[in-house]
Scaffold this motif. Structure first.
Motif, mmCIF file in Angstrom:
data_model
loop_
_atom_site.group_PDB
_atom_site.id
_atom_site.type_symbol
_atom_site.label_atom_id
_atom_site.label_comp_id
_atom_site.label_asym_id
_atom_site.label_seq_id
_atom_site.Cartn_x
_atom_site.Cartn_y
_atom_site.Cartn_z
ATOM 1 N N ILE A 40 0.825 -1.212 0.000
ATOM 2 C CA ILE A 40 0.000 0.000 0.000
ATOM 3 C C ILE A 40 0.860 1.264 0.000
ATOM 4 C CG2 ILE A 40 -1.561 1.363 1.459
ATOM 5 C CD1 ILE A 40 -2.898 -1.380 2.175
ATOM 6 N N ASP A 41 1.873 1.288 0.841
ATOM 7 C CA ASP A 41 2.715 2.488 0.940
ATOM 8 C C ASP A 41 3.376 2.808 -0.407
ATOM 9 O OD1 ASP A 41 2.058 2.753 3.585
ATOM 10 O OD2 ASP A 41 3.983 2.048 4.372
ATOM 11 N N GLU A 43 2.538 1.724 -3.421
ATOM 12 C CA GLU A 43 1.589 2.016 -4.495
ATOM 13 C C GLU A 43 0.971 3.404 -4.299
ATOM 14 O OE1 GLU A 43 0.003 -1.787 -6.305
ATOM 15 O OE2 GLU A 43 -1.860 -0.705 -5.959
ATOM 16 N N TYR A 44 0.777 3.772 -3.045
ATOM 17 C CA TYR A 44 0.302 5.139 -2.771
ATOM 18 C C TYR A 44 1.346 6.143 -3.273
ATOM 19 C CZ TYR A 44 -1.198 9.362 -0.453
ATOM 20 O OH TYR A 44 -1.596 10.660 -0.219
ATOM 21 N N ARG A 49 -4.754 5.656 -5.337
ATOM 22 C CA ARG A 49 -5.483 6.244 -4.205
ATOM 23 C C ARG A 49 -6.618 5.356 -3.692
ATOM 24 N NH1 ARG A 49 -1.580 8.346 -3.886
ATOM 25 N NH2 ARG A 49 -0.992 10.536 -3.972
ATOM 26 N N HIS A 50 -6.981 4.312 -4.424
ATOM 27 C CA HIS A 50 -8.100 3.446 -4.037
ATOM 28 C C HIS A 50 -7.605 2.009 -3.861
ATOM 29 C CE1 HIS A 50 -9.767 6.908 -6.206
ATOM 30 N NE2 HIS A 50 -10.865 6.768 -5.486
ATOM 31 N N PHE A 51 -7.867 1.461 -2.688
ATOM 32 C CA PHE A 51 -7.355 0.122 -2.348
ATOM 33 C C PHE A 51 -8.454 -0.755 -1.778
ATOM 34 C CE2 PHE A 51 -3.840 3.091 -1.882
ATOM 35 C CZ PHE A 51 -2.793 2.455 -2.522
ATOM 36 N N VAL A 75 -3.937 2.110 5.074
ATOM 37 C CA VAL A 75 -4.536 3.042 4.112
ATOM 38 C C VAL A 75 -4.791 4.386 4.789
ATOM 39 C CG1 VAL A 75 -6.608 3.500 2.725
ATOM 40 C CG2 VAL A 75 -5.553 1.218 2.681
ATOM 41 N N HIS A 78 -2.419 7.420 4.985
ATOM 42 C CA HIS A 78 -2.294 8.324 3.844
ATOM 43 C C HIS A 78 -3.596 9.110 3.727
ATOM 44 C CE1 HIS A 78 1.316 6.129 2.838
ATOM 45 N NE2 HIS A 78 0.634 5.010 2.884
ATOM 46 N N ALA A 81 -6.053 8.553 0.798
ATOM 47 C CA ALA A 81 -6.265 7.200 0.266
ATOM 48 C C ALA A 81 -7.622 6.677 0.733
ATOM 49 C CB ALA A 81 -5.154 6.270 0.729
#
Lengths: 317, 317
Positions: A40-41, A43-44, A49-51, A75, A78, A81
């Motif tokens: 997540i970190d 990819e952010y 922005r959407h996980f 998530v 951030h 996010a």
């Protein structure tokens, strides 16, 4: 009332990373919590922005999603996010509503046969359950988005063709049950771009400006072509997973979700600014190779790399 | 004068198997002549009618195409099958014209830099060579189709963007040189569907009803989406290779030509009758596994199979 447009701004394409949930549904192993957080970190940092964060299921039965609260917390660190959790029933939704997750996906199938096989409930029972989830949300005084994912919307591995009218009727029924948003899922990868275009045109007629999700699988190689057709028809929320992680319960060994890297390339070539650094996304595949070395990493862009002689932004502008 | 419409009937989609030439361009090994013949025989039986057969090059320098005359003979055994051979110069064209092959592809690049790097000739010199090939054909009194493949029509790994005007100017120049037909090749897989749609629209405006080829590579995962866009824009001749055989000289390890099996599925879902038995095509991958065990077999449909619960024809009708 959930503010959809804050999460899915009009005119922007939202590419949702569903690898952490749909992608992990059938894998032999799964990443540690620390690896999920790194996923997540990174990819952010690359611009996603959407996980989708996981599924609220009994932790002892489905250990791969036992850390869903930690993933939601990752998530949350951030500011902008957005997390999406799956809840298959009221119990799951109750648990999800006790967290800060921004969106809960509930599922009903466009095919009665699949709905009964999948959750041992009729479509009517699933719709009643969805209405209960909406009520739970309202009683909790929360603005969590309730999103009904309509499975088998483009054909069903049990019952065959699914008429468009059935899908649109299910869309209506979901909104009557109180959901904020719906998604159409090509659960088994039967769709072709003509079918996608046709159903998306009906969605636009029915929903106007309201965002909706197209959730595609690349089971039969049509994933990117279908995403292209959905974008042409006005859909602005698309699901994908890093390296196309995920599979198909009805076709062992088949390819999984649309490949995130290839989808970003598609969206950029169509003139949308995704805000995503594609080189960083390609590098991230190493997380999967480390966490799940036995999984096939799909996708073409990662093998070839983005066009080398060109400034990426300049080329697609 | 070649009769294009007999080979490429108006309104029908022609899917050309280019695996026996473009697909074998970069492989470590290649099929024996007997295996090539079996490939053609089985694919013909499955419904494919257009085959790229090889390249007319010095047999001692390029042994993989040394049997091109035998491959042409294999195509000839099927009355309505059509063979296409590549000829990179007048010498190759002379040799090709001495055979019964139905079509000769000559190549010029839309990018001056690539043309010079690829064949050590300027674009003008290549165009002069093409005019000479047409003259050779006319002098021989044959009706062999001369087809100019325009490489790097959607972007060049050496010079970057290739303006549409340059491509359309090259189309005009090729017709001025006397060719019967042209093809636009996304040689390095830079194109996205928007770009394909835009250039195909200009082709239709320029050519009207005259068939032209779109030759796509799946280097960056856009192959099927680009084919879908080309079909939407009226193109009816598409190249592909069994299992996506082929690669990219500028991106080692990258995916190759558009996957034949997946392309057939796409074309059928778009409502065209390909006349191809897709199950038979999927079975044929075993020929490649046997002939070239080290080659990666690409494509999603072969892993999942066509929709199982449905009558294939009925579904897409």
């Amino acid at each position: 009332m959930a503010d959809l447009y804050k999460t899915y701004p009009t005119g922007r394409v939202a590419i949702r990373e569903v690898g952490l949930r749909d992608g992990l549904q059938l894998t032999k192993s799964w990443p540690s919590t620390a690896q999920k957080v790194r996923w997540i970190d990174q990819e952010y940092a690359a611009g996603i922005r959407h996980f989708e964060v996981g599924s609220f299921l009994p932790a002892n039965k489905v250990p791969r999603f036992a850390d869903v609260r930690d993933v939601i917390a990752a998530v949350d660190r951030h500011g902008d996010a957005h997390g999406v959790a799956l809840a298959l029933n009221q119990r799951g939704a109750t648990d999800a509503l006790a967290t800060s997750v921004g969106e809960i996906t509930v599922v009903v199938s466009a095919s009665q046969a699949h709905n009964e096989a999948n959750v041992r409930r009729t479509q009517e029972q699933s719709l009643a359950e969805i209405a209960n989830v909406v009520q739970l949300r309202d009683q909790a005084g929360k603005d969590t988005i309730i999103n009904a994912g309509i499975a088998m919307a483009f054909g069903c591995s049990l019952s065959g063709d699914v008429p468009e009218d059935d899908v649109m009727r299910m869309v209506d029924r979901c909104f009557e049950a109180g959901v904020d948003m719906v998604g159409l899922a090509d659960t088994v990868g039967y769709a072709g771009p003509r079918q996608i275009a046709s159903l998306c045109a009906r969605m636009e007629k029915r929903l106007g400006n309201l965002p909706y999700v197209i959730h595609l699988h690349d089971t039969r190689g049509m994933g990117i072509a279908n995403a292209s057709a959905a974008l042409d028809a006005g859909c602005r929320v698309l699901d994908a997973s890093l390296a196309g992680l995920g599979g198909c319960p009805f076709a062992p060994g088949a390819t999984g979700n649309v490949v995130l890297e290839d989808l970003i390339y598609l969206v950029e070539t169509k003139g949308f600014d995704t805000g995503v650094d594609i080189e960083k996304i390609i590098e991230m595949r190493s997380i999967l190779a480390e966490a799940m070395p036995e999984e096939m990493l799909n996708g073409a862009l990662a093998k070839a790399g983005p066009p080398k002689t060109l400034e990426w932004r300049a080329r697609v502008a």
